[in-house]
Design an enzyme around this catalytic site. Structure first.
Site, PDB file in Angstrom:
ATOM      1  N   ASP A  15       0.865  -1.184   0.000  1.00 14.60           N
ATOM      2  CA  ASP A  15       0.000   0.000   0.000  1.00 14.60           C
ATOM      3  C   ASP A  15       0.896   1.227   0.000  1.00 14.60           C
ATOM      4  OD1 ASP A  15      -2.196   1.686   0.116  1.00 14.60           O
ATOM      5  OD2 ASP A  15      -2.545   1.401   2.260  1.00 14.60           O
ATOM      6  N   SER A  16       0.298   2.362  -0.308  1.00 14.32           N
ATOM      7  CA  SER A  16       1.065   3.602  -0.225  1.00 14.32           C
ATOM      8  C   SER A  16       1.367   3.956   1.226  1.00 14.32           C
ATOM      9  CB  SER A  16       0.305   4.750  -0.897  1.00 14.32           C
ATOM     10  OG  SER A  16      -0.937   4.971  -0.251  1.00 14.32           O
ATOM     11  N   TYR A  37      -1.275   8.184  -2.621  1.00 17.39           N
ATOM     12  CA  TYR A  37      -1.430   7.968  -4.061  1.00 17.39           C
ATOM     13  C   TYR A  37      -2.672   8.642  -4.633  1.00 17.39           C
ATOM     14  CZ  TYR A  37       2.226   4.364  -4.427  1.00 17.39           C
ATOM     15  OH  TYR A  37       3.415   3.678  -4.456  1.00 17.39           O
ATOM     16  N   GLY A  38      -3.622   8.980  -3.782  1.00 17.76           N
ATOM     17  CA  GLY A  38      -4.907   9.485  -4.269  1.00 17.76           C
ATOM     18  C   GLY A  38      -4.812  10.713  -5.147  1.00 17.76           C
ATOM     19  N   CYS A  80      -4.427  -1.288  -2.000  1.00 20.18           N
ATOM     20  CA  CYS A  80      -4.691   0.143  -2.171  1.00 20.18           C
ATOM     21  C   CYS A  80      -5.693   0.283  -3.296  1.00 20.18           C
ATOM     22  CB  CYS A  80      -3.393   0.878  -2.501  1.00 20.18           C
ATOM     23  SG  CYS A  80      -3.593   2.604  -2.990  1.00 20.18           S
ATOM     24  N   ASN A  81      -6.856   0.845  -2.998  1.00 20.69           N
ATOM     25  CA  ASN A  81      -7.884   0.985  -4.028  1.00 20.69           C
ATOM     26  C   ASN A  81      -7.406   1.829  -5.188  1.00 20.69           C
ATOM     27  OD1 ASN A  81      -9.418   0.539  -1.294  1.00 20.69           O
ATOM     28  ND2 ASN A  81     -10.869  -0.013  -2.884  1.00 20.69           N
ATOM     29  N   THR A  82      -6.750   2.936  -4.890  1.00 18.93           N
ATOM     30  CA  THR A  82      -6.288   3.835  -5.944  1.00 18.93           C
ATOM     31  C   THR A  82      -5.311   3.127  -6.863  1.00 18.93           C
ATOM     32  OG1 THR A  82      -6.578   5.762  -4.512  1.00 18.93           O
ATOM     33  CG2 THR A  82      -5.133   6.022  -6.412  1.00 18.93           C
ATOM     34  N   CYS A 122     -11.439   2.781   0.599  1.00 18.60           N
ATOM     35  CA  CYS A 122     -10.000   2.985   0.764  1.00 18.60           C
ATOM     36  C   CYS A 122      -9.563   2.085   1.904  1.00 18.60           C
ATOM     37  CB  CYS A 122      -9.681   4.444   1.079  1.00 18.60           C
ATOM     38  SG  CYS A 122      -7.959   4.755   1.535  1.00 18.60           S
ATOM     39  N   THR A 123      -8.454   1.384   1.729  1.00 21.23           N
ATOM     40  CA  THR A 123      -8.051   0.420   2.753  1.00 21.23           C
ATOM     41  C   THR A 123      -7.652   1.080   4.064  1.00 21.23           C
ATOM     42  OG1 THR A 123      -5.803   0.366   1.820  1.00 21.23           O
ATOM     43  CG2 THR A 123      -7.359  -1.338   1.094  1.00 21.23           C
ATOM     44  N   HIS A 124      -7.424   2.386   4.055  1.00 22.19           N
ATOM     45  CA  HIS A 124      -7.174   3.094   5.314  1.00 22.19           C
ATOM     46  C   HIS A 124      -8.435   3.187   6.176  1.00 22.19           C
ATOM     47  CE1 HIS A 124      -3.429   4.519   3.463  1.00 22.19           C
ATOM     48  NE2 HIS A 124      -3.058   4.913   4.666  1.00 22.19           N
TER      49      HIS A 124
END
EC number: 5.1.1.3
Length: 285
Positions: free
Chosen positions: A28-29, A60-61, A92-94, A204-206
């Protein structure tokens, strides 16, 4: 108060960390991918896990698609050179919405992406109003709109893009308190609706890291849906049927892209997740 959607009881396998285990990268970022890793580890505790986060280019968004693709391929390549991989999860979705084709073309191991859980949310909603909470990049990308058209065309989709929530999740893992007032401000467009979404996709995974705080802010009865458990099941299937025989007896390890003081402060958190050490991965900044 809102409720966290549970995915049922998932059986765990006995871990044998001294034996060679399939090596799985979760990338992930930032630290949001730990929410996905936690779901995978719950189902598959007996794997050799690598967690890599790009604290140089985070978040990354707001980055261009070209940059994200090149960056993700570069980082996964660097990890693969250190540890042959059985499977990689782009948590990471983005990054998933743009980098999966390039990764799957380059590598011979399976690559699993994370996409917003639009389909299950559309099935769960009672009032037909689904909220998508994601980064601005995910909200804008055509892939997200294609998912909505394919799986939720009969629903009213209310989208909120927030970079601030990503920062709040990162701060929480650094030990800081999450401001409920900040969350209320971010969610104000929904909270002011006469009939707000009854089902919210954490795109978003966050954001699953903030579920406790979200439950306090969203209307009572709101369901929170994310794709972590589905990703874990997909990972298990691919490891059994399609993954190469890439194993390691080493301890779980985390990689950052720059060994900053902030990254060093994350080591106790990473250790709680089972990563014994944190190292800088050699990639171009």
């Amino acid at each position: 108060m809102a409720t966290k959607l549970q995915d049922g009881n998932i059986p765990c396998l006995a871990a044998t960390p001294s034996e060679p285990r399939p090596t799985v990268l979760v990338f992930d970022s930032g630290v949001g991918g730990l929410s996905v890793y936690d779901e995978i580890r719950h189902l598959l505790p007996d794997l050799h896990y690598i967690y890599a986060f790009d604290n140089v280019a985070f978040p990354y968004g707001e980055k261009s698609e070209v940059f994200i693709v090149e960056r993700v391929v570069e980082i996964v390549t660097a990890v693969q050179e250190r540890y042959p991989l059985a499977l990689a999860v782009v948590a990471c979705n983005t990054a998933s919405t743009v980098s999966l084709p390039a990764l799957r073309e380059k590598f011979d191991f399976p690559v699993v992406g994370v996409v917003p859980a639009i389909k299950p949310a559309a099935r769960l909603t009672a009032n037909g109003i689904v909220g998508l909470l994601a980064t601005r990049g995910t909200v804008k990308r055509s892939y997200t709109h294609e998912l909505i058209a394919r799986f939720a065309n009969e629903c009213q989709i209310e989208m909120l893009g927030s970079a601030e929530m990503v920062e709040l999740a990162e701060a929480k893992l650094h030990g800081e308190d999450v401001s409920l007032d900040a969350l209320k401000r971010i969610l104000r467009p929904w909270l002011r609706m006469k009939e707000p979404p009854d089902t919210v996709v954490l795109g978003c995974t966050h954001f699953p890291l903030l579920q406790e705080e979200l439950l306090q802010v969203l209307p009572e009865g709101t369901r929170l849906v994310d794709s972590g458990a589905a990703i874990a099941r997909r990972t298990a299937w691919l490891l059994e049927h399609e993954a190469p025989d890439a194993k390691s007896a080493d301890a779980n390890i985390a990689f950052c892209m720059a060994m900053t003081p902030e990254a060093e402060q994350l080591l106790p958190v990473l250790q709680r997740y089972g990563f014994e050490t944190l190292e800088k991965l050699a990639v171009l900044d």
